[in-house]
Scaffold this motif. Sequence first.
Motif, mmCIF file in Angstrom:
data_model
loop_
_atom_site.group_PDB
_atom_site.id
_atom_site.type_symbol
_atom_site.label_atom_id
_atom_site.label_comp_id
_atom_site.label_asym_id
_atom_site.label_seq_id
_atom_site.Cartn_x
_atom_site.Cartn_y
_atom_site.Cartn_z
ATOM 1 N N TYR A 18 0.851 -1.180 0.000
ATOM 2 C CA TYR A 18 0.000 0.000 0.000
ATOM 3 C C TYR A 18 0.890 1.234 0.000
ATOM 4 C CZ TYR A 18 -3.473 3.404 1.266
ATOM 5 O OH TYR A 18 -4.282 4.499 1.264
ATOM 6 N N VAL A 23 -3.349 6.894 -5.144
ATOM 7 C CA VAL A 23 -4.435 5.995 -5.513
ATOM 8 C C VAL A 23 -3.848 4.892 -6.392
ATOM 9 C CG1 VAL A 23 -6.624 5.758 -6.735
ATOM 10 C CG2 VAL A 23 -6.168 7.810 -5.376
ATOM 11 N N GLN A 24 -4.026 3.651 -5.951
ATOM 12 C CA GLN A 24 -3.524 2.513 -6.704
ATOM 13 C C GLN A 24 -4.702 1.832 -7.397
ATOM 14 O OE1 GLN A 24 -1.306 1.405 -2.900
ATOM 15 N NE2 GLN A 24 -0.345 0.123 -4.446
ATOM 16 N N ARG A 25 -4.651 1.750 -8.699
ATOM 17 C CA ARG A 25 -5.705 1.101 -9.461
ATOM 18 C C ARG A 25 -5.352 -0.372 -9.633
ATOM 19 N NH1 ARG A 25 -8.623 5.305 -10.834
ATOM 20 N NH2 ARG A 25 -7.669 7.276 -11.379
ATOM 21 N N LEU A 26 -6.329 -1.227 -9.332
ATOM 22 C CA LEU A 26 -6.137 -2.664 -9.451
ATOM 23 C C LEU A 26 -7.115 -3.225 -10.474
ATOM 24 C CD1 LEU A 26 -5.913 -3.608 -5.680
ATOM 25 C CD2 LEU A 26 -4.042 -3.136 -7.239
ATOM 26 N N ARG A 27 -6.665 -4.219 -11.212
ATOM 27 C CA ARG A 27 -7.520 -4.862 -12.210
ATOM 28 C C ARG A 27 -7.299 -6.364 -12.126
ATOM 29 N NH1 ARG A 27 -7.047 -3.586 -18.531
ATOM 30 N NH2 ARG A 27 -8.369 -5.235 -19.309
ATOM 31 N N GLU A 48 -13.838 -9.354 -15.506
ATOM 32 C CA GLU A 48 -12.803 -8.616 -14.782
ATOM 33 C C GLU A 48 -13.431 -7.740 -13.714
ATOM 34 O OE1 GLU A 48 -10.771 -6.220 -17.661
ATOM 35 O OE2 GLU A 48 -12.340 -4.728 -17.727
ATOM 36 N N GLU A 50 -12.365 -4.084 -11.554
ATOM 37 C CA GLU A 50 -11.441 -2.981 -11.334
ATOM 38 C C GLU A 50 -11.814 -2.292 -10.036
ATOM 39 O OE1 GLU A 50 -10.768 -0.302 -14.572
ATOM 40 O OE2 GLU A 50 -10.839 -1.905 -16.054
ATOM 41 N N CYS A 51 -10.796 -1.947 -9.247
ATOM 42 C CA CYS A 51 -11.022 -1.243 -7.991
ATOM 43 C C CYS A 51 -9.788 -0.391 -7.690
ATOM 44 C CB CYS A 51 -11.316 -2.216 -6.856
ATOM 45 S SG CYS A 51 -10.017 -3.409 -6.545
ATOM 46 N N THR A 52 -9.888 0.398 -6.653
ATOM 47 C CA THR A 52 -8.758 1.238 -6.266
ATOM 48 C C THR A 52 -8.475 1.082 -4.778
ATOM 49 O OG1 THR A 52 -10.187 3.127 -5.834
ATOM 50 C CG2 THR A 52 -9.207 2.983 -8.029
ATOM 51 N N GLN A 55 -8.433 5.469 -1.310
ATOM 52 C CA GLN A 55 -9.381 6.566 -1.432
ATOM 53 C C GLN A 55 -9.912 7.057 -0.084
ATOM 54 O OE1 GLN A 55 -12.275 4.989 -4.196
ATOM 55 N NE2 GLN A 55 -11.365 6.204 -5.811
#
Length: 150
Positions: A18, A23-27, A48, A50-52, A55
């Motif tokens: 972390y 902001v880390q975008r995850l897919r 799929e 997608e989340c972050t 935030q």
Amino acid sequence: MILNCLNPKFAKKFVIDYNFEMVQRLRFCVYDIDNSTYDLSDDDFLGELECTLGQHYFVLLILTDGVITDMDRTRAAIVEASRLPMSIIIVGVGGADFSAMEFLDSDDRLLLSPMGEAAARDIVQFVPFRYFHVSNKSEPSTCCSRVKIQ
């Protein structure tokens, strides 16, 4: 990876670093893989998500009139929480011996778990209410200015 299973369990534990203030975008993509190649273009794409991360930031406020009864579990929990977007403010109320709380508020060094693992950062701020109650200063601004939001 789940191979050739008629009843797959889509549960997988991931450990992700972390990064604070970012902001880390995850897919996450799910494929039906029917071969031994690493090329996903010849496999069936199922979906799929997608989340972050990053935030929200949380502050846990603990009001206590006593001492900690299980310091090892408390230290382990704080070290684990130090990787999360949160800070902990502990307010000691009354005349008890709060030296253990001062120990958790490790301003000069990172807190160590009982197993020797160091906290990622200092997330605890201890405030003895009796110091503010007598002085009539602006307690909230003084206390909150010392919270380390990282």
